[in-house]
Design a protein around this motif. Structure first.
Motif, mmCIF file in Angstrom:
data_model
loop_
_atom_site.group_PDB
_atom_site.id
_atom_site.type_symbol
_atom_site.label_atom_id
_atom_site.label_comp_id
_atom_site.label_asym_id
_atom_site.label_seq_id
_atom_site.Cartn_x
_atom_site.Cartn_y
_atom_site.Cartn_z
ATOM 1 N N GLU A 1 -6.887 3.063 -12.564
ATOM 2 C CA GLU A 1 -5.814 2.577 -11.699
ATOM 3 C C GLU A 1 -5.269 1.220 -12.150
ATOM 4 O O GLU A 1 -4.067 0.998 -12.117
ATOM 5 C CB GLU A 1 -6.321 2.475 -10.250
ATOM 6 C CG GLU A 1 -6.667 3.806 -9.605
ATOM 7 C CD GLU A 1 -5.444 4.682 -9.395
ATOM 8 O OE1 GLU A 1 -4.323 4.144 -9.341
ATOM 9 O OE2 GLU A 1 -5.632 5.916 -9.288
ATOM 10 N N LYS A 2 -6.174 0.308 -12.587
ATOM 11 C CA LYS A 2 -5.700 -1.029 -12.921
ATOM 12 C C LYS A 2 -6.679 -1.719 -13.854
ATOM 13 O O LYS A 2 -7.885 -1.616 -13.668
ATOM 14 C CB LYS A 2 -5.514 -1.861 -11.644
ATOM 15 C CG LYS A 2 -4.900 -3.239 -11.884
ATOM 16 C CD LYS A 2 -4.685 -3.976 -10.571
ATOM 17 C CE LYS A 2 -4.069 -5.350 -10.812
ATOM 18 N NZ LYS A 2 -3.844 -6.096 -9.557
ATOM 19 N N TRP A 3 -6.122 -2.411 -14.852
ATOM 20 C CA TRP A 3 -6.905 -3.251 -15.750
ATOM 21 C C TRP A 3 -6.748 -4.712 -15.311
ATOM 22 O O TRP A 3 -5.644 -5.162 -14.989
ATOM 23 C CB TRP A 3 -6.424 -3.109 -17.194
ATOM 24 C CG TRP A 3 -6.828 -1.814 -17.841
ATOM 25 C CD1 TRP A 3 -6.169 -0.635 -17.818
ATOM 26 C CD2 TRP A 3 -8.006 -1.600 -18.615
ATOM 27 N NE1 TRP A 3 -6.848 0.327 -18.523
ATOM 28 C CE2 TRP A 3 -7.980 -0.240 -19.029
ATOM 29 C CE3 TRP A 3 -9.083 -2.391 -18.998
ATOM 30 C CZ2 TRP A 3 -8.989 0.321 -19.802
ATOM 31 C CZ3 TRP A 3 -10.083 -1.835 -19.780
ATOM 32 C CH2 TRP A 3 -10.032 -0.494 -20.165
ATOM 33 N N TYR A 4 -7.837 -5.466 -15.334
ATOM 34 C CA TYR A 4 -7.805 -6.860 -14.916
ATOM 35 C C TYR A 4 -7.968 -7.831 -16.077
ATOM 36 O O TYR A 4 -7.765 -9.039 -15.899
ATOM 37 C CB TYR A 4 -8.907 -7.133 -13.883
ATOM 38 C CG TYR A 4 -8.713 -6.398 -12.599
ATOM 39 C CD1 TYR A 4 -7.905 -6.908 -11.586
ATOM 40 C CD2 TYR A 4 -9.339 -5.179 -12.375
ATOM 41 C CE1 TYR A 4 -7.731 -6.235 -10.387
ATOM 42 C CE2 TYR A 4 -9.168 -4.485 -11.183
ATOM 43 C CZ TYR A 4 -8.358 -5.016 -10.188
ATOM 44 O OH TYR A 4 -8.191 -4.338 -9.015
ATOM 45 N N LEU B 1 -11.931 -3.234 -14.647
ATOM 46 C CA LEU B 1 -10.895 -2.297 -14.246
ATOM 47 C C LEU B 1 -11.341 -1.561 -12.996
ATOM 48 O O LEU B 1 -12.517 -1.608 -12.611
ATOM 49 C CB LEU B 1 -10.565 -1.294 -15.362
ATOM 50 C CG LEU B 1 -11.574 -0.183 -15.645
ATOM 51 C CD1 LEU B 1 -10.890 1.006 -16.273
ATOM 52 C CD2 LEU B 1 -12.683 -0.675 -16.564
ATOM 53 N N THR B 2 -10.408 -0.900 -12.354
ATOM 54 C CA THR B 2 -10.661 -0.132 -11.141
ATOM 55 C C THR B 2 -10.263 1.307 -11.380
ATOM 56 O O THR B 2 -9.215 1.582 -11.994
ATOM 57 C CB THR B 2 -9.877 -0.704 -9.953
ATOM 58 O OG1 THR B 2 -10.263 -2.063 -9.750
ATOM 59 C CG2 THR B 2 -10.166 0.078 -8.683
ATOM 60 N N SER C 1 -10.104 5.379 -9.462
ATOM 61 C CA SER C 1 -10.039 6.099 -8.193
ATOM 62 C C SER C 1 -10.705 7.457 -8.344
ATOM 63 O O SER C 1 -10.940 7.934 -9.466
ATOM 64 C CB SER C 1 -8.585 6.270 -7.745
ATOM 65 O OG SER C 1 -7.841 6.995 -8.722
ATOM 66 N N HIS D 1 -15.409 0.175 -9.215
ATOM 67 C CA HIS D 1 -15.047 -1.066 -9.904
ATOM 68 C C HIS D 1 -15.989 -1.240 -11.097
ATOM 69 O O HIS D 1 -17.200 -1.388 -10.926
ATOM 70 C CB HIS D 1 -15.154 -2.261 -8.969
ATOM 71 C CG HIS D 1 -14.314 -2.120 -7.727
ATOM 72 N ND1 HIS D 1 -12.966 -2.370 -7.701
ATOM 73 C CD2 HIS D 1 -14.655 -1.733 -6.466
ATOM 74 C CE1 HIS D 1 -12.496 -2.170 -6.487
ATOM 75 N NE2 HIS D 1 -13.505 -1.782 -5.715
ATOM 76 N N ILE E 1 -2.869 3.572 -17.846
ATOM 77 C CA ILE E 1 -2.984 3.758 -16.404
ATOM 78 C C ILE E 1 -2.810 5.242 -16.109
ATOM 79 O O ILE E 1 -1.891 5.887 -16.601
ATOM 80 C CB ILE E 1 -1.927 2.932 -15.650
ATOM 81 C CG1 ILE E 1 -2.079 1.447 -15.979
ATOM 82 C CG2 ILE E 1 -2.040 3.157 -14.154
ATOM 83 C CD1 ILE E 1 -3.388 0.851 -15.548
#
Length: 451
Positions: free
Chosen positions: A83-86, A100-101, A103, A291, A308
């Motif tokens: 879903e998302k890279w930090y 990253l997160t 789902s 997470h 993504i």
């Protein structure tokens, strides 16, 4: 020369006294060659007695001493969708930082209220188990009451049976007494009849005696009837006693059956509660697995999964991380024939890729650009390449290794052995003998033992 000019140089300038001509005369040239040859031989002879450090060379690469400090791959514990890279590649992360997160992609985990609803199921099943436990307790109290009631009824029935036995005994005595009275009355009636025949007694007296005899006979029948009735009451008392015991066993079996059924239901409910609690814990832990966190401080390397919306499976590799502040070591490999020459504590010199060095393998003292190391571990089995792995750490007594040295860099290792004369090393190499296994101190100790 083409001799085009008419003026001849050789006629005006003599060459016999030229210095260059004198230097190239055959006699002096031979003397110079002899001196050079003698000098070379002398130098070579002196070199033969110069100390030479025996060594074993081996290629290796830089690694970390501890397994947890080596580069590792971060995997996904659950299947999901990115879903998302930090963070970016090459970034430094601390332990616990979110990388990253992801789902869920399985329909059984889509419910946003999965944890609260599972908790409600746990509470409902726990209440059900509690009610079954109370039912078991009530049935146990009922069984105890049945046991107390049965004791009292048995005592009552036993008393009744005893009374019936005594009554039978009393009626038996009365019956025997009536029989005796009947026999006496019968004998008296016979005597009265005889007296009547003889005329001694009147007919009225005889009839009166007959009436008395009938009364005795009636009492006999009544006593016998009472005796038989008492026996029937005794039999009834025994039957009642057995019936009480049978009735108690029937009620007890029924109550115990209900109790065991309730206990089975309680155990089943408790097992379901445990299963639901385990499921709740798994759901709770799975929520945290969405997470992806950094397992330790380090630098992120190449990302294996990118983009993504990309889906990953359980255990898929996501990216690599290189731990920071690792204790560096060199992993080198030696041939089995050289393994007996290597032991923990041996000195090793290294030439690292990217750091220029001038190396004289036999004279490490005059080498420049090399770094020292100490053997710290040797594998007890050969690897796939039929070589033994040796771990070497930085020598604390020498210059520290370069700060810019990175894990994975190449290293050319030179394991230092005994110091021997150059002529001995040449003789050993020509004959194909291995390097000396024992140190000089060990050799001296062996010589002393022999003497």
């Amino acid at each position: 020369m083409l001799n085009i000019s008419r003026i001849k140089i050789k006629e005006s300038i003599p060459f016999s006294g030229a210095k260059s001509l004198v230097m190239t005369l055959p006699l002096r040239e031979s003397q110079k060659r002899v001196r050079i040859l003698l000098s070379i031989m002398l130098v070579f002879f002196i070199i033969l007695f110069v100390p030479w450090t025996q060594n074993i060379r081996s290629k290796g690469y830089v690694t970390a001493l501890r397994p947890d400090q080596r580069p590792q791959t971060i995997h996904s514990i659950i299947a999901g969708r990115i879903e998302k890279w930090y963070v970016n590649e090459g970034a430094f992360v601390h332990k616990g930082d979110t990388i990253l997160t992801i789902s869920e992609i399985k329909d059984e985990y889509f419910d946003s209220l999965l944890l609260p609803r599972t908790q409600l199921q746990v509470q409902a099943k726990a209440s059900s188990a509690k009610s079954y436990e109370e039912k078991v307790q009530a049935l146990q109290n009922q069984i105890e009451a049945l046991q107390r009631n049965n004791i009292l009824k048995l005592q009552q029935a036993e008393n009744k049976l005893r009374m019936s036995e005594l009554k039978v005994q009393s009626d038996s005595i009365k019956f025997q007494q009536a029989k005796v009275n009947f026999d006496i009355g019968k004998q008296q009636l016979e005597r009265w009849e005889a007296l009547y025949q003889e005329g001694i007694r009147s007919l009225t007296d005889l009839e009166s005696r007959r009436l008395k005899f009938q009364d005795v006979q009636a009492k006999l029948i009544a006593a016998e009837n009472q005796y038989l009735s008492s026996q029937n009451e005794l039999i009834t008392a025994r039957i009642d006693l057995d019936a009480i015991d049978n009735e108690f066993k029937d009620k007890l079996a029924k109550a115990e059956s209900e109790m065991y059924t309730a206990m089975s239901a309680r155990f089943d409910a408790e097992a379901t509660v445990t299963k639901l609690e385990n499921q709740y814990s798994n759901y709770e832990a799975r929520t945290g697995f969405r997470h992806i966190l950094a397992p330790q401080d380090g630098y992120l390397a190449k990302s294996i999964q990118v983009g993504i919306g990309e889906t990953i499976k359980e255990g898929d590799a996501i990216l690599n991380i290189v731990p920071s502040n690792a204790d560096l070591a060199v992993e080198m490999y030696v041939q089995p024939v050289d393994l007996p020459l290597i032991k923990v504590g041996n000195k090793v010199r290294f030439i690292f890729d990217g750091w220029p060095a001038i190396v004289f393998s036999g004279w490490p003292q005059i080498s420049n650009g090399t770094f020292g190391g100490v053997v710290t571990a040797i594998d007890q089995f050969a690897g796939p390449n039929n070589q033994y792995r040796v771990l070497v750490v930085e020598d604390p007594e020498e210059e520290p290794w370069p700060e810019m040295l990175r894990i994975g860099s190449g290293a050319d290792g030179i394991a230092l052995l005994n110091d021997v004369p150059v002529w001995y090393e040449i003789w050993r190499q020509l004959n194909g003998f291995p390097a000396d296994y024992y140190t000089q101190e060990q050799k001296d100790a062996i010589e002393k033992e022999k003497k």
